[in-house]
Enzyme design. Structure first.
Site: not given
Length: 301
Positions: A36, A110-111, A228, A284
Site C-alpha cells: 500500500m 505487505s498487502q 510492526d 514493517h
C-alpha cells in the site's frame, strides 16, 4: 567436436529457444507485488529490491507488477481499485509473459503478499513455485495504526471509512483496505460482505481448486516483523488472528478453525514441510540486505 557433444549443444540451444526462462542463468524468474502506498518501480523501495535481486542472482528475470498504465495509477490502484480486479489484471500479465511459462517464484510485500496468494489460488498457469510473503496480512487487519504516506489526507480518510462501515457495499467496492478488513467482533458480517479476503480464505465455502492450487506450491514463506507498527494484529503475517468474538487475545494459525478444518490445505502443507515461518526484528518492511540475503535469497535460487 565429438558428435555426442555437438548433439548435446544443439539440444541445449533448442531448449533455450523454446523456453525463454532458460539461458545463461536457469534461476526461476521472480514476480514481485508492492504494498500500500508504493509502486512497482519506486527507486527507493521496489526498484531497489529488484536491483538487489538482480545483483545477487545474475541473469535472473524480475518482474515488478504494475497495476495500471502508469506508475501514478499503480500507486492509486493500491488504495482504490477492487482487489479482485487487481488480481485478474496480474494474472493476465503473468499469462502473457513468455518468460514465465516455465514457472516463477513470487514475493509480495505487505498487502502484495496476500494478493499474490490469491494469484496462486486462482491462476495456476503459469505455475507459481515459491511464494514469499513479506509482512502480508493473510487473516486481514482490524485497525490501521500507521499507514504509509502518513502526511497524506488519504490515510485519515481511509481510517474514517473503515471505522464508519467497512462492510458497506460502497466502501467494500472502492476501498482496497476494506476488502481485507476482518472484524472479529462481527464475524458473520465479515463472512457475508467481505469481497476479497473471506473468499480467498474459504470463509463462506470451500473452493477445492483454491486448495489444490495453493498446495501445489513448493514453499510458502511468511515473514513477520516483530516490532510492526502498521499491521494490527501482527500475527496476521503468520496467518494468525484475534480469537473470534473479541479483539484482544490472538491465536496462531495452528489454533484456528481454518487450520483445524484445513480449508486451505495449510495443515497438509505444514505436514509436508512446505510452510516456512520467518521473523525479522524491526518495523514493517524494515530489513537489511544482509538479512534478505541470508533468509530470503535461498528460496529464490
Amino acid at each position: 567436436m565429438p558428435p555426442a557433444c555437438l548433439l548435446m549443444g544443439t539440444l541445449w540451444l533448442l531448449l533455450a529457444a523454446l523456453n525463454p526462462a532458460w539461458g545463461s542463468n536457469n534461476t526461476l524468474p521472480l514476480v514481485m507485488w508492492h504494498g500500500m502506498g508504493d509502486s512497482c518501480c519506486n527507486p527507493l523501495s521496489m526498484g531497489a529490491i529488484k536491483k538487489m535481486v538482480e545483483e545477487d542472482l545474475p541473469g535472473v528475470y524480475v518482474l515488478s507488477l504494475m497495476i495500471g498504465k502508469t506508475i501514478a495509477q499503480d500507486t492509486e490502484n493500491g488504495f482504490f481499485l477492487d482487489v479482485n480486479t487487481q488480481v485478474s489484471m496480474a494474472c493476465e500479465q503473468l499469462a502473457q509473459d513468455p518468460k514465465l511459462k516455465g514457472g516463477y517464484n513470487a514475493m509480495g510485500f505487505s498487502q502484495g503478499g496476500q494478493f499474490l496468494r490469491a494469484v496462486a489460488q486462482r491462476c495456476p498457469s503459469p505455475p507459481m513455485k515459491t511464494l514469499i510473503s513479506v509482512g502480508g496480512q493473510h487473516q486481514g487487519v482490524y485497525g490501521l495504526p500507521r499507514c504509509p504516506g502518513e502526511t497524506s489526507h488519504i490515510c485519515d480518510w481511509i481510517r474514517k471509512m473503515l471505522n464508519s462501515g467497512a462492510y458497506r457495499d460502497l466502501v467494500q467496492k472502492h476501498l482496497v483496505q476494506a476488502q481485507y478488513w476482518h472484524d472479529p467482533l462481527n464475524e458473520d458480517l465479515y463472512r457475508t460482505h467481505s469481497l476479497f479476503l473471506a473468499d480467498v480464505n474459504q470463509e463462506r465455502m470451500v473452493n477445492e481448486s483454491y486448495k489444490k492450487n495453493l498446495q501445489s506450491l513448493e514453499k510458502f514463506v511468511m515473514v513477520k516483523f516483530l516490532q510492526d507498527s502498521v499491521v494490527d494484529p501482527v500475527d496476521s503475517e503468520w496467518f494468525g488472528f484475534y480469537k473470534p468474538g473479541q479483539g484482544t487475545e490472538t491465536e496462531t494459525l495452528q489454533e484456528s478453525a481454518l487450520y483445524k478444518e484445513d480449508r486451505l490445505g495449510l495443515a497438509a502443507m505444514e505436514k509436508a514441510g512446505k510452510l516456512v515461518f520467518l521473523a525479522s526484528e524491526g518495523d514493517h518492511l524494515q530489513f537489511s540486505r544482509e538479512w534478505f540475503d541470508a533468509k530470503l535469497l535461498p528460496y529464490l535460487r
